[in-house]
Enzyme design. Structure first.
Site, short mmCIF file in Angstrom:
data_model
loop_
_atom_site.label_atom_id
_atom_site.label_comp_id
_atom_site.label_asym_id
_atom_site.label_seq_id
_atom_site.Cartn_x
_atom_site.Cartn_y
_atom_site.Cartn_z
N VAL A 73 -16.21 81.67 -96.50
CA VAL A 73 -16.87 81.12 -97.69
C VAL A 73 -18.62 81.03 -97.37
O VAL A 73 -19.02 80.70 -96.23
CB VAL A 73 -16.61 79.89 -98.24
CG1 VAL A 73 -16.71 78.63 -97.13
CG2 VAL A 73 -17.27 79.48 -99.47
N CYS A 74 -19.38 81.59 -98.12
CA CYS A 74 -20.59 81.49 -98.33
C CYS A 74 -21.23 81.11 -99.37
O CYS A 74 -20.68 80.53 -100.16
CB CYS A 74 -21.49 82.88 -97.61
SG CYS A 74 -21.23 84.11 -98.83
N ARG A 75 -22.58 81.43 -99.85
CA ARG A 75 -23.30 81.15 -101.17
C ARG A 75 -22.58 81.94 -102.11
O ARG A 75 -22.11 81.25 -102.98
CB ARG A 75 -24.85 81.18 -100.85
CG ARG A 75 -25.38 80.83 -102.33
CD ARG A 75 -27.07 80.96 -102.36
NE ARG A 75 -27.55 80.92 -103.71
CZ ARG A 75 -27.62 82.27 -104.17
NH1 ARG A 75 -27.15 83.10 -103.87
NH2 ARG A 75 -28.10 81.95 -105.56
N GLY A 77 -20.64 84.90 -101.64
CA GLY A 77 -19.37 85.82 -101.26
C GLY A 77 -20.01 87.05 -100.42
O GLY A 77 -19.23 87.81 -100.00
N MET A 101 -19.65 79.88 -102.75
CA MET A 101 -19.99 78.44 -103.30
C MET A 101 -20.58 78.25 -104.73
O MET A 101 -19.95 77.43 -105.68
CB MET A 101 -20.92 77.68 -102.40
CG MET A 101 -20.36 77.13 -101.14
SD MET A 101 -18.82 76.23 -101.11
CE MET A 101 -19.53 74.72 -101.98
#
Length: 115
Positions: A73-75, A77, A101
């Site tokens: 997961v990141c901000r 994708g 996120m």
């Protein structure tokens, strides 16, 4: 197609926020791997997520289980897609949280702040 697969590796599977939430309720639950920077993580992350910034991932692979699914997961994708691709190439069972996120928060799912 074989040329692209050789060049880029196998496709990276992606899951929606709702699908990730359901998998987190399963046993065994996947490991959540947050590949953002520490300040982003502190501002809001999924409870239980392990933080390893993308730039550190290659040298910290030994911290990850090889016998468990890993949800990256990141901000948005993008970084997590790169992380999942790197993990898959290294023999891990990894998937990407599509939309990161942003998608998690937009789905109304809970976040935690701080460390």
């Amino acid at each position: 197609m074989d040329f692209l697969r050789q060049l880029f590796g196998p496709p990276v599977p992606g899951l929606s926020a709702a699908e990730v939430q359901m998998r987190l309720k399963a046993s065994p639950a996947p490991l959540l791997l947050d590949v953002r920077e520490p300040e982003e993580y502190r501002a809001g992350h999924i409870a239980g997520a392990k933080l390893i910034p993308l730039g550190e991932l290659s040298r910290r692979l030994n911290e990850l289980p090889q016998n468990r699914e890993i949800v990256c997961v990141c901000r948005s994708g993008s970084r997590s897609h790169s992380a999942a691709r790197q993990l898959i190439k290294s023999g891990y069972n990894a998937v990407n949280l599509r939309g990161g996120m942003l998608a998690w928060v937009n789905a109304g799912l809970p976040t935690k702040t701080g460390k």
